[in-house]
Structures are given as C-alpha cells and as structure tokens.
Design an enzyme around this catalytic site. Sequence first.
Site, PDB file in Angstrom:
ATOM      1  N   LYS A 167     -40.668  -9.979  30.539  1.00 53.97           N
ATOM      2  CA  LYS A 167     -41.930  -9.911  31.278  1.00 53.97           C
ATOM      3  C   LYS A 167     -42.967  -9.076  30.516  1.00 53.97           C
ATOM      4  CE  LYS A 167     -40.649 -12.434  34.751  1.00 53.97           C
ATOM      5  NZ  LYS A 167     -41.234 -13.773  34.960  1.00 53.97           N
TER       6      LYS A 167
ATOM      7  N   TYR B 202     -34.734  -8.948  31.585  1.00 55.97           N
ATOM      8  CA  TYR B 202     -35.836  -9.451  32.412  1.00 55.97           C
ATOM      9  C   TYR B 202     -37.114  -8.649  32.168  1.00 55.97           C
ATOM     10  CZ  TYR B 202     -38.439 -10.534  36.719  1.00 55.97           C
ATOM     11  OH  TYR B 202     -39.402 -10.903  37.631  1.00 55.97           O
TER      12      TYR B 202
END
Length: 256
Positions: A164, A160
């Site tokens: 990002k 994740y």
Amino acid sequence: MPDGVKLDLTGTATLVTGASGGIGRGIALRFAEAGSAVAVQYHHNREAADEVVHQIEEAGGTAVAFAADLTDDAACHDLVRAAATWAGRLDTVVNNAGIQPVEDLPGMAADSWNAVIRTDLTSAFSCTQAAAGVMADAGGSIIHIASIEATQPAPGHAHYSSAKAALVMHARAAALEYGPRRIRVNTVSPGLIDRPGLATDWPDGVRRWQHAAPLTRLGTPADVANACVFLASPLASWITGHNLVVDGGVSARPTW
C-alpha cells in the site's frame, strides 16, 4: 453521495477492479449512481459480480462483469481493452483489487510476500499502464485504493503495508509522468471499513477504533466510494498525485 450532494458522471465509463464485494462493490454502485457505465472486474466470484451488475441495472444503470486474473500482466491489459471496447471509452479506472492476509514477518515465506505484492501493487501498475494507453490524450482519472497502513503498519501486515505504501508512491510517479497527457492519478487511503460480522469477529478492534476515531464510527464502502467519485469528477480536475485519507480522523490522533 450524502443526501443533497450529487456528482454527475453521465456519459462516462469506469472500470472497478475487485468489484464483486466489499469496498469494490460500494465503489461500483456509487459510480453507477452518478451516471457512469461500470465495468465490474472479478476473479473467482462470478455470482457476486453478476449481482452487482444486476443491482446497477435494476436502478437504471449500465454495467457488465469481466473475469480477469490481475496477477497476470497480459490479463490486465486485456481487461482494460475489453472494458473500453464495451463502453466505447474509458474515463476512470479504480484499482481496488487486493488481498490482506495476516502473517508475522519473521516467518513469512517469499511466496506469501510476492503474492501480496503481485495482487495489491503490480496489478495496479499493469492496469494503470494499460488504461493510460487506452485513454491516450483524451485524459482520465486513475485511482488506487491504498490504506492508512501505508504509513501506519500493523503487526502481521508487513507485506500488505509495504504494497500500500508503494501504491501511494506509484500514484505520485504516474501523476508526474502521465500528467502531460491529462491523466490524473491519485490514491484513496481508507481506515477501518465495516463489513457484516466485523463487530462479532473483532469486537476489541472495533471498540478501539471507535474510541480512537474523532468521528467515533467505522467507515463504510460508501465513504470510500464518495471519495473516488469526487476524484473522478470535474471538481478534482486540478488534483493529481494526492493521497486522500478517508479514516474518520483517526490518523490525527497522537501516537505517543
């Protein structure tokens, strides 16, 4: 927007991905409140997406729901074209769709890594490329929803956080290459955003956040939405390639 602060996006059209709940729902509602016609993208939860559309229409706005699997490049291009055709134009795309599984890096399977990259990063690449083609030389605003984890990783979030961080760089690269076409590309990086049941599910984390954040509270979907509406508005007409952190100031706290 906060009381007394209004931005007028009347006559514009916005596509919000992952808009059937949470942050995406808040973004869709805020754009509609500002006067934009809103295309609400969802993957599986049609009922929730229809509720967002209903809420917008009940308030006098204009909205429609579109189903799309954003891990498929062709589906992303079809979605963007459908939103532009429905509204007759496309001024803003908010790439909000994403997943946030928790899995330790040492035992992470490649399939798990790739699922997050496809959903959180590659979908934004595809939707941005499609939107730029639709916006052409009329210009527009593209906004990626990243995270403060782009620079501050958390255990179990390697996939994740990596996605990002790449979103932030993609926005900067896209700002560079699409700028001559009057297309602005920015990211909004939220901190911990409240949701129903969060304080019960993760009481220690909520307490630690409230202690660490100078503004002492969790964020709300409206906080993220306000930042997006600002970046889409004429007030941000000379802002591109920027990462707007919306975290109550927690990133300002020393890490040592």
